[in-house]
Every structure is written in structure tokens, then in C-alpha cells.
Enzyme design. Sequence first.
Site, short mmCIF file in Angstrom:
data_model
loop_
_atom_site.label_atom_id
_atom_site.label_comp_id
_atom_site.label_asym_id
_atom_site.label_seq_id
_atom_site.Cartn_x
_atom_site.Cartn_y
_atom_site.Cartn_z
CD GLU A 257 30.75 29.45 51.11
OE1 GLU A 257 31.14 29.20 52.29
OE2 GLU A 257 30.83 30.83 49.99
CB CYS B 194 23.90 29.22 42.04
SG CYS B 194 25.29 29.75 42.01
CB CYS C 103 38.51 30.81 40.86
SG CYS C 103 38.38 31.47 39.12
CB CYS D 249 37.42 38.15 38.71
SG CYS D 249 37.30 37.77 37.25
CB CYS E 295 35.14 36.84 42.33
SG CYS E 295 34.71 36.26 42.61
N GLY F 250 34.44 28.93 40.16
CA GLY F 250 35.16 28.68 39.59
C GLY F 250 34.54 29.04 38.37
CD GLU F 251 34.98 31.00 32.90
OE1 GLU F 251 34.66 31.75 33.62
OE2 GLU F 251 34.70 30.58 32.15
CG LEU G 249 30.94 43.37 28.96
CD1 LEU G 249 31.67 41.97 27.73
CD2 LEU G 249 29.97 43.77 27.98
CG HIS G 250 31.96 42.57 35.52
ND1 HIS G 250 30.47 42.25 35.91
CD2 HIS G 250 32.10 41.06 35.32
CE1 HIS G 250 30.24 41.52 36.14
NE2 HIS G 250 31.33 40.92 36.11
CB CYS H 8 26.89 37.70 41.70
SG CYS H 8 25.85 37.38 41.41
N1 SAH Z 1 33.99 32.45 35.87
C1 SAH Z 1 32.53 32.80 35.66
C2 SAH Z 1 31.48 32.50 36.67
C3 SAH Z 1 31.21 32.95 37.98
S1 SAH Z 1 29.60 33.41 38.15
C4 SAH Z 1 32.30 33.76 35.21
O1 SAH Z 1 33.03 34.61 35.99
O2 SAH Z 1 30.95 34.34 34.99
C5 SAH Z 1 29.81 34.97 38.88
C6 SAH Z 1 29.44 36.18 38.74
O3 SAH Z 1 29.16 37.20 40.13
C7 SAH Z 1 30.17 36.77 37.76
O4 SAH Z 1 29.61 37.57 36.96
C8 SAH Z 1 31.36 37.78 38.54
O5 SAH Z 1 31.55 38.89 37.14
C9 SAH Z 1 29.95 38.27 38.84
N2 SAH Z 1 30.55 38.86 40.78
C10 SAH Z 1 31.98 38.05 40.69
N3 SAH Z 1 31.92 39.06 41.98
C11 SAH Z 1 30.96 39.84 42.55
C12 SAH Z 1 30.11 40.79 43.08
N4 SAH Z 1 31.66 41.28 44.32
N5 SAH Z 1 29.10 41.64 43.65
C13 SAH Z 1 28.66 40.80 42.37
N6 SAH Z 1 28.95 40.35 40.62
C14 SAH Z 1 30.01 39.50 41.51
#
Ligand code: SAH
Length: 341
Positions: free
Chosen positions: A84, A97, A104, A108, A111, A156-157, A212-213, A330
Amino acid sequence: MILDLSLSELEQRVQELGEPKFRAKQLYEAALMLKDLPEISNLPNSFKEKIADEYFSYEIVAHLTSVDGTHKVAIRFSDGSVVESVLLSYKYGRTVCVSTQVGCRMGCKFCASTLNGLQRNLTAGEILLQVLFFNKLLGGSLKERKVTNVVLMGCGEPLDNFENVCKFLRLLTAPEGLNISARNISLSTCGLVPNIYKLADEGFCVTLTISLHAPNDELRKTIMPIANAYKIEEILQACDYYFSKTGRRICFEYSLIDGVNDTDECIKELAKILKGRSCHVNLIPLNSVKEKKLLGVTRKKAYSIAGKLQKLGISATVRRSLGQDIDGACGQLRNRVGGAN
Ligand code: SAH
């Protein structure tokens, strides 16, 4: 496939096929406009036959449009893999995007992209095709490009598919191609430390965004398995190196999860670890993913947290959340088998 090649690589290939070099430019420009082979009127059929197996094919298996104008497409490649991609329109431009992998393997907890694990890496050309698709949809061309920004924030990463992603960045920024400036490209990573150093050394100068989160390793480990491999301190050191090499301010993404990482203590700790760094924090209320139990915070709460960070001397904003109604926000992208829900 042909979209994996730079113009000079294509010139070489065309010559290997016994054709004159100038055919490469004609083919390259047509391919970047995603023309089907029969549509390319300035190439002889004999040449098209020779190159047919190396051309590209894809199919749009779903195309959704959000009330806010966001588009999400599901693209199926020749092996059946579906990814997608999203087009977001802002006042200042249009951002694509892209997904960098089918699925992936980072795992996480919040996600959707990780639900079925990793199927395979995308090639550079498959990532590029996502940008080309939206450029064409918007009526753009190579000379008059309509896509202004690209973010590697889909499924994906990116740093887990390092070589293909670097190749994609070279193709995307090539003057004879879409010619998108590195400063209009953001690469988001959950923090694969050795590859942050490698990316810095490649010298692309794209904006580095770190997912970071959490402000400490204990909490981060509960939501992001990658935290077991690399400490936040190691990520921050890699970011300092990236900044020293590129001069680009680092962006930290912080998805706000209700009752998990949104407490006053967390926010203070976040400000403390980022203090003195040239960086920006992007707050995102967690978007819902139906298989996951975690909840987001209200936008009001997110704004109040941004205010707290600013008071503590940290640049912070709340990210606009587009495309939620089409699961295009996201963390909501996934690889739907066959493109259906
Ligand atoms: N794998 C990479 C690229 C993904 S970017 C990464 O981790 O950065 C997508 C972004 O959305 C990342 O910052 C991810 O942590 C965040 N994300 C994932 N699930 C989400 C959700 N349910 N709500 C908001 N942000 C989320």
C-alpha cells in the site's frame, strides 16, 4: 526490471542488446511515466520485443480516496505481492508515503504493517513505482513533477532493506529522473543503529526520522522489540553522527498511547534525553488498528503535551492525521492479500 536501473545502467543494458545508446533515454523517460510498452510510440517494435521481459508490470488492486483528499492504493507486483502507498496533500505540496517492504519483521506492538511478518524486500524500482504512480495520477510528468515530497513511512523498515532503499534514493534524486531534492525526503526508522551510521556515510542528506515512542529502554521494550537490540542512548549517538555528517535536524516520532507513554513523567524524561540536540518531536495520537488493543489519546491531549515539551525547550508539534477513514494513516498500512479488506 527496468525501473531498478539508473539511466547509465539502462544505456549499458540497451547496448548489450545490440541497440543504439539513445534508445535508453527514450525508454527511461517512457518507463518513468509508467507507459505500457505498446504505448511508447518512438521505439521500434523489434526493440520492444527484446526488452519486454525486463519491462515492469503492476496492477492497482484497490484505490481509496479519503474525505480529506488522501489517496491510498494497493499495488500488486508480478509475483502477487501487494503493498500500500499513500498520497497526502498539504498546503505546501503533495507527499507520497512509500512502503519499502512487503510486511515488516520489526514487530512493534501498535503497528498493522507487522501483523503477518515480513514477506520480502521491495526492489528499488518497486519503491520508485509508487512515487511514479502518484505523479502520473496528478497529471505530472518528468519536466513538471507534481509530487513534491516523499516519505519512507509506509509498510516496512527502510533500514532493514538498506541496499534497495539507497538505490531508490539515488533513482529518486537523479537529475534525469524525478529529481526530488533530498531535503524533501524523510526516512523513518525504528532505530537500526549500524545502518543509521551507514546511511550517514552514504551522504544522502535526507531527513532522518526516528520512531522513538518511549523515553526509556524499559518502556520501549514493552512496545518495540527492536529496543532489545539497541539502547536509546546508542540511537541518540547515531543521530548525533547523522547530524554531524548531514547538518539535517533529526525528527523524533512519538505516537501517544493512552496510559502508556503519555504521562507527565514520560514527557519530562523525553525532554531530558533530547535537551540540547538539534531536533524536532512529532507527536501522533496513536491511530487505531483493529487487531491491536492499544488506544490513542485525544488531539487536545496531544496539543497539551506539545505545549509541555515546548516549555521544556523542545521543539514539538502534533502531526496532522490524514487518511484515517481509509486506514491510510501512520501504522495502518498492511499487505492485504489480493488487495481486499
Ligand atoms: N519502520 C519504520 C517506518 C514506518 S513509519 C519506522 O518504524 O519508523 C510509520 C510511523 O508510524 C512510525 O513512526 C511508526 O512507529 C508509527 N506508527 C505505527 N503504528 C502506528 C499507529 N497505530 N498509530 C500511529 N503511529 C503509528
